[in-house]
Motif scaffolding. Structure first.
Motif, PDB file in Angstrom:
ATOM      1  N   MET A  52       0.826  -1.204   0.000  1.00 18.89           N
ATOM      2  CA  MET A  52       0.000   0.000   0.000  1.00 18.89           C
ATOM      3  C   MET A  52       0.861   1.254   0.000  1.00 18.89           C
ATOM      4  O   MET A  52       0.550   2.232  -0.687  1.00 18.89           O
ATOM      5  CB  MET A  52      -0.947  -0.017   1.194  1.00 18.89           C
ATOM      6  N   ASP A  53       1.972   1.242   0.746  1.00 19.65           N
ATOM      7  CA  ASP A  53       2.897   2.381   0.745  1.00 19.65           C
ATOM      8  C   ASP A  53       3.482   2.600  -0.643  1.00 19.65           C
ATOM      9  O   ASP A  53       3.575   3.736  -1.121  1.00 19.65           O
ATOM     10  CB  ASP A  53       4.024   2.167   1.763  1.00 19.65           C
ATOM     11  N   ARG A  54       3.885   1.502  -1.307  1.00 18.93           N
ATOM     12  CA  ARG A  54       4.442   1.614  -2.669  1.00 18.93           C
ATOM     13  C   ARG A  54       3.406   2.177  -3.632  1.00 18.93           C
ATOM     14  O   ARG A  54       3.710   3.043  -4.450  1.00 18.93           O
ATOM     15  CB  ARG A  54       4.916   0.253  -3.171  1.00 18.93           C
ATOM     16  N   ALA A  55       2.185   1.703  -3.525  1.00 21.89           N
ATOM     17  CA  ALA A  55       1.120   2.172  -4.411  1.00 21.89           C
ATOM     18  C   ALA A  55       0.857   3.660  -4.191  1.00 21.89           C
ATOM     19  O   ALA A  55       0.654   4.407  -5.153  1.00 21.89           O
ATOM     20  CB  ALA A  55      -0.151   1.360  -4.190  1.00 21.89           C
ATOM     21  N   ALA A  56       0.875   4.102  -2.942  1.00 23.95           N
ATOM     22  CA  ALA A  56       0.650   5.516  -2.645  1.00 23.95           C
ATOM     23  C   ALA A  56       1.795   6.369  -3.199  1.00 23.95           C
ATOM     24  O   ALA A  56       1.563   7.432  -3.778  1.00 23.95           O
ATOM     25  CB  ALA A  56       0.511   5.719  -1.136  1.00 23.95           C
ATOM     26  N   ARG A  57       3.031   5.889  -3.050  1.00 20.53           N
ATOM     27  CA  ARG A  57       4.179   6.628  -3.598  1.00 20.53           C
ATOM     28  C   ARG A  57       4.096   6.707  -5.126  1.00 20.53           C
ATOM     29  O   ARG A  57       4.329   7.742  -5.714  1.00 20.53           O
ATOM     30  CB  ARG A  57       5.492   5.973  -3.180  1.00 20.53           C
TER      31      ARG A  57
END
Length: 66
Positions: A52-57
């Motif tokens: 989820m962090d990667r997708a947000a970045r």
């Protein structure tokens, strides 16, 4: 049409199964995870959080011109 559990002829009342027993056996397979759809979701909560962090970045990055 034959019963997917035992290959006997189906009965209209229990279709696509031949009996209540075969219908219940099939349902039990679903409940016990015997049937499962493939998934790309992370199995672990830490992996989920990282994904989820990667997708947000990635969503915050401007697109590069082609």
């Amino acid at each position: 049409m034959t019963c997917p559990m035992c290959d006997r002829e189906t009965v209209q009342k229990y279709r696509p199964f031949c009996s209540r027993r075969c219908a219940d056996l099939d349902l039990a397979k679903w409940f016990n995870g015997g049937y499962a759809a493939p998934s790309n979701d992370p199995d672990d909560m830490d992996d989920l959080e990282q994904a989820m962090d990667r997708a947000a970045r990635d969503a915050d990055r401007p697109e590069k011109p082609h």
